[in-house]
Motif scaffolding. Structure first.
Motif, short mmCIF file in Angstrom:
data_model
loop_
_atom_site.label_atom_id
_atom_site.label_comp_id
_atom_site.label_asym_id
_atom_site.label_seq_id
_atom_site.Cartn_x
_atom_site.Cartn_y
_atom_site.Cartn_z
N GLN A 154 0.86 -1.18 0.00
CA GLN A 154 0.00 0.00 0.00
C GLN A 154 0.90 1.23 0.00
O GLN A 154 1.60 1.51 0.97
CB GLN A 154 -0.90 -0.02 1.22
CG GLN A 154 -1.89 1.14 1.24
CD GLN A 154 -3.01 0.88 2.23
OE1 GLN A 154 -3.51 -0.23 2.35
NE2 GLN A 154 -3.39 1.89 2.97
N GLU A 303 -0.88 5.10 -8.55
CA GLU A 303 -2.10 4.33 -8.77
C GLU A 303 -1.98 3.35 -9.94
O GLU A 303 -2.81 2.45 -10.10
CB GLU A 303 -3.28 5.27 -9.06
CG GLU A 303 -3.67 6.17 -7.90
CD GLU A 303 -2.95 7.53 -7.90
OE1 GLU A 303 -1.78 7.59 -8.37
OE2 GLU A 303 -3.56 8.51 -7.45
N ASN A 361 -3.17 -1.17 -12.93
CA ASN A 361 -4.03 -0.24 -12.20
C ASN A 361 -4.33 -0.79 -10.80
O ASN A 361 -4.70 -1.96 -10.66
CB ASN A 361 -5.36 -0.02 -12.93
CG ASN A 361 -5.21 0.95 -14.11
OD1 ASN A 361 -4.15 1.55 -14.30
ND2 ASN A 361 -6.26 1.07 -14.90
N ALA A 363 -5.86 -1.78 -7.10
CA ALA A 363 -7.14 -2.38 -6.75
C ALA A 363 -8.12 -1.29 -6.32
O ALA A 363 -9.26 -1.26 -6.75
CB ALA A 363 -6.94 -3.41 -5.66
N CYS A 364 -7.67 -0.39 -5.47
CA CYS A 364 -8.52 0.70 -4.98
C CYS A 364 -7.68 1.66 -4.15
O CYS A 364 -6.53 1.38 -3.88
CB CYS A 364 -9.65 0.15 -4.08
SG CYS A 364 -9.04 -0.69 -2.60
N TYR A 365 -8.28 2.79 -3.79
CA TYR A 365 -7.70 3.63 -2.73
C TYR A 365 -8.20 3.06 -1.41
O TYR A 365 -9.39 2.76 -1.26
CB TYR A 365 -8.19 5.08 -2.84
CG TYR A 365 -7.61 5.90 -3.96
CD1 TYR A 365 -6.25 6.15 -4.05
CD2 TYR A 365 -8.45 6.48 -4.91
CE1 TYR A 365 -5.73 6.94 -5.06
CE2 TYR A 365 -7.94 7.28 -5.93
CZ TYR A 365 -6.58 7.50 -6.00
OH TYR A 365 -6.07 8.29 -6.99
N TRP A 366 -7.30 2.96 -0.45
CA TRP A 366 -7.65 2.41 0.86
C TRP A 366 -8.60 3.36 1.58
O TRP A 366 -8.32 4.56 1.68
CB TRP A 366 -6.36 2.22 1.67
CG TRP A 366 -6.53 1.64 3.03
CD1 TRP A 366 -6.31 2.27 4.21
CD2 TRP A 366 -6.93 0.30 3.34
NE1 TRP A 366 -6.54 1.40 5.25
CE2 TRP A 366 -6.93 0.19 4.75
CE3 TRP A 366 -7.29 -0.82 2.58
CZ2 TRP A 366 -7.27 -0.98 5.41
CZ3 TRP A 366 -7.64 -1.99 3.23
CH2 TRP A 366 -7.63 -2.06 4.63
N PRO A 369 -13.77 5.02 -0.74
CA PRO A 369 -14.61 4.47 -1.82
C PRO A 369 -15.03 5.52 -2.85
O PRO A 369 -15.07 5.22 -4.05
CB PRO A 369 -15.82 3.89 -1.08
CG PRO A 369 -15.75 4.42 0.32
CD PRO A 369 -14.33 4.80 0.58
N THR A 372 -12.08 6.26 -5.11
CA THR A 372 -11.85 5.10 -5.97
C THR A 372 -12.85 5.12 -7.13
O THR A 372 -12.48 4.94 -8.29
CB THR A 372 -12.02 3.78 -5.19
OG1 THR A 372 -11.17 3.80 -4.06
CG2 THR A 372 -11.70 2.58 -6.06
N GLU A 373 -14.12 5.37 -6.79
CA GLU A 373 -15.15 5.34 -7.82
C GLU A 373 -14.93 6.43 -8.86
O GLU A 373 -15.10 6.20 -10.06
CB GLU A 373 -16.53 5.49 -7.17
CG GLU A 373 -17.63 4.90 -8.01
CD GLU A 373 -18.98 5.12 -7.36
OE1 GLU A 373 -19.87 5.60 -8.05
OE2 GLU A 373 -19.08 4.86 -6.13
N LEU A 376 -11.37 5.45 -10.82
CA LEU A 376 -11.28 4.18 -11.54
C LEU A 376 -12.66 3.85 -12.08
O LEU A 376 -13.48 3.26 -11.38
CB LEU A 376 -10.87 3.07 -10.57
CG LEU A 376 -9.43 2.58 -10.52
CD1 LEU A 376 -9.29 1.47 -9.48
CD2 LEU A 376 -8.90 2.12 -11.86
N LYS A 377 -12.91 4.26 -13.33
CA LYS A 377 -14.24 4.01 -13.89
C LYS A 377 -14.15 2.90 -14.93
O LYS A 377 -13.39 3.03 -15.88
CB LYS A 377 -14.81 5.27 -14.55
CG LYS A 377 -15.16 6.35 -13.53
CD LYS A 377 -15.70 7.61 -14.23
CE LYS A 377 -15.58 8.80 -13.30
NZ LYS A 377 -14.96 9.96 -13.92
#
Ligand code: ATP
Ligand code: MG
Length: 510
Positions: A154, A303, A361, A363-366, A369, A372-373, A376-377
């Motif tokens: 991370q 990212e 890319n 997985a997500c931002y910790w 949400p 992240t949304e 990352l579309k």
């Protein structure tokens, strides 16, 4: 592929090749494979399990990489924390991640104690000497290896535009991009067994940790230096390093160092550079100073686990080369697109936001949400960078969208203006920002750190820039500053330079 697979593979294929070297200390792939199972034993003995987070606060160290690679084998997520951060910033990251253990590099005990004192749930603190003693005593442990889509690292973004965000990276992310190459089989994508990579950028960033991972994936040696110094890099050249990654601000210090002229750099095959815009004159100077090396520009972000576009060595010829202003083409496995404000794909040559689809890319931002949304579309990472792509697929980064200046209705990208001003003989460093202006909305301002021993003449720099750029891009004013505000990755903090001018006002960003 995974850390566990790479470590096992190289321990049997190249048992006697050094994996990590720091000063006079070195460990081979086969020694590390065994030690790594002891590290797993030590972690398990402290109740750390797959999916848990552990953190590192310290400079680069062989010990850090050993902890990270070993934890990654069993799917424990390493969070390296920038050692230049202040105690409350360290506390923020520890709080955000809920790390069970904070491992410390030498000399970070006080900083860690201060950071942890503010937390309600405190991680266990283990200094380097104690950690090594515990590893030596531990039993080699069995474990269930992490899979390709398990998180292992991370990394926090550099915090250039706002608060750092934790990018969650998996095995697949880290090993999908170990070589910045447009196609398999290009010379710089292949490593000889006896190569050595210099890891001198901070391990809290992808250009530090990611480089070590790239070397480990390729079964070669990483030479770890605690921190970047121009002398350290020049020493590395003399020790025969074959590759390194370096940010533009650091590259400038290396090539302008008096020792650069006399250092034997003949072993260096490739100089990878990037992470921030590089002034063209600096790049030319670097190519002239290290003529033996192939230069490879890397463009990417935390990212995207680093490089998603790269400019190959053959596009670094010194004469009249427009392509040297590009950060290169998409690397193998990566798709890049430029989109307009409504998300529509723009034709070649038009400037819009660069977006990227890549197995690298994150997985997500910790714990974020919403962020992240919005970034990352449908699997496309929105870079926040303004760019265009030419007919041949070369990407030209203009600048961060948030830093674009709108002056009299025209868009001005600071990086281009900085690149023009940088060539002026009295300019050591330069940053360009937008300041409020009643007539133009925003006016272009340049903040200049003079070259040692020179005086900055405002009118002269403005005249110099007018010869090189369209009128609306030329600074209306110049500030002389003593120190350029930069973050730990050497990136200019334009938001800090802007702040005093915008006090009490809202700066509109698209
Ligand atoms: P934050 O996201 O926290 O504001 P940051 O964007 O600086 O910080 P990083 O992930 O380290 O954090 O940096 C990625 C950014 O760096 C890219 O979005 C781009 O703006 C810039 N960058 C990276 N490589 C290059 C390059 N070769 N040329 C120009 N800019 C680059
Ligand atoms: Mg960013």
């Amino acid at each position: 592929l995974t850390f566990d697979e790479f470590i096992t593979h190289w321990a049997s294929e190249r048992p006697d090749t050094v994996v990590l070297e720091e000063g006079d200390d070195a460990i081979t792939y086969s020694e590390f494979e065994r030690r790594s199972r002891k590290i797993v034993g030590m972690l398990k003995g402290r109740g750390v399990e797959k999916g848990d987070r552990i953190a590192w606060l310290g400079k680069n160290a062989r010990h850090y990489f050993e902890l990270f690679y070993s934890a990654a084998r069993m799917g424990v997520v390493m969070v390296p924390i920038g050692w230049r951060l202040a105690a409350p910033e360290v506390a923020y990251i520890l709080q955000d991640t809920g790390a069970k253990i904070l491992f410390l590099g030498e000399g970070f005990e006080d900083m860690a104690a201060r950071a942890v004192s503010e937390l309600t749930e405190k991680p266990e603190l283990i200094g380097q000497v104690d950690a090594i003693a515990a590893i030596d005593k531990a039993e080699e442990a069995q474990f269930d290896p992490a899979g390709p889509d398990d998180a292992v690292l991370q990394l926090y973004t550099s915090g250039t535009t706002g608060n750092p965000k934790g990018a969650v990276l998996t095995n697949r992310n880290l090993f999908s991009l170990r070589i910045p190459s447009q196609e398999e089989g290009q010379p710089w994508s292949l490593f000889d067994e006896d190569e050595a990579i210099l890891v001198c950028m901070p391990c809290a960033h992808i250009g530090g940790t990611g480089l070590g991972v790239m070397a480990m994936g390729a079964g070669i040696r990483s030479i770890v230096q605690a921190e970047f110094t121009p002398d350290g890099v020049l020493d590395g050249f003399e020790q025969g390093i074959t590759r390194l990654f370096i940010v533009p601000a650091a590259l400038q210090m290396v090539v302008q160092h008096p020792r650069a002229k006399t250092t034997d750099m003949s072993a260096v095959k490739y100089v990878l550079y990037g992470a921030a815009p590089i002034p063209l004159d600096l790049l030319r100077e670097a190519v002239r100073t290290i003529p033996e090396a192939g230069f490879l520009q890397c463009y990417g972000m935390t990212e995207t686990t680093g490089t998603i576009a790269a400019l190959p060595p053959e596009d670094h010829s010194l004469e009249g080369n427009e392509r040297m202003k590009s950060c290169g083409k998409a690397v193998a496995g990566v798709e890049l697109k430029v989109i307009g404000e409504d998300g529509e794909e723009l034709p070649r040559g038009e400037v819009g936001e660069l977006i990227c689809k890549s197995p690298s890319n994150m997985a997500c931002y910790w714990n974020l949400p919403d962020a992240t949304e919005s970034s990352l579309k449908d699997g496309w990472m929105h870079t926040g960078d303004a760019a265009y792509v030419d007919e041949d697929g070369y990407v030209f980064i203009q600048d961060r969208i948030k830093d674009m200046i709108i002056s009299g209705g025209e868009n001005v990208y600071p990086a281009q203006v900085e690149s023009a001003i940088y060539g002026h003989p009295s300019v050591g460093e330069v940053a360009v920002i937008g300041v409020p202006d009643d007539t133009w909305g925003e006016a272009v301002k340049a903040c200049v750190v003079p070259k040692p021993g020179t005086q900055v003449d405002e009118a002269d720099i403005i005249a110099w820039t007018s010869e090189r750029l369209a009128k609306f891009k030329v600074p209306k004013s110049i500030d002389v500053i003593e120190v350029m505000p930069r973050n730990a990755s050497g990136k200019i903090l334009r938001k800090d330079l802007r702040a005093p001018y915008w006090e009490g006002r809202d700066r509109q960003v698209n």
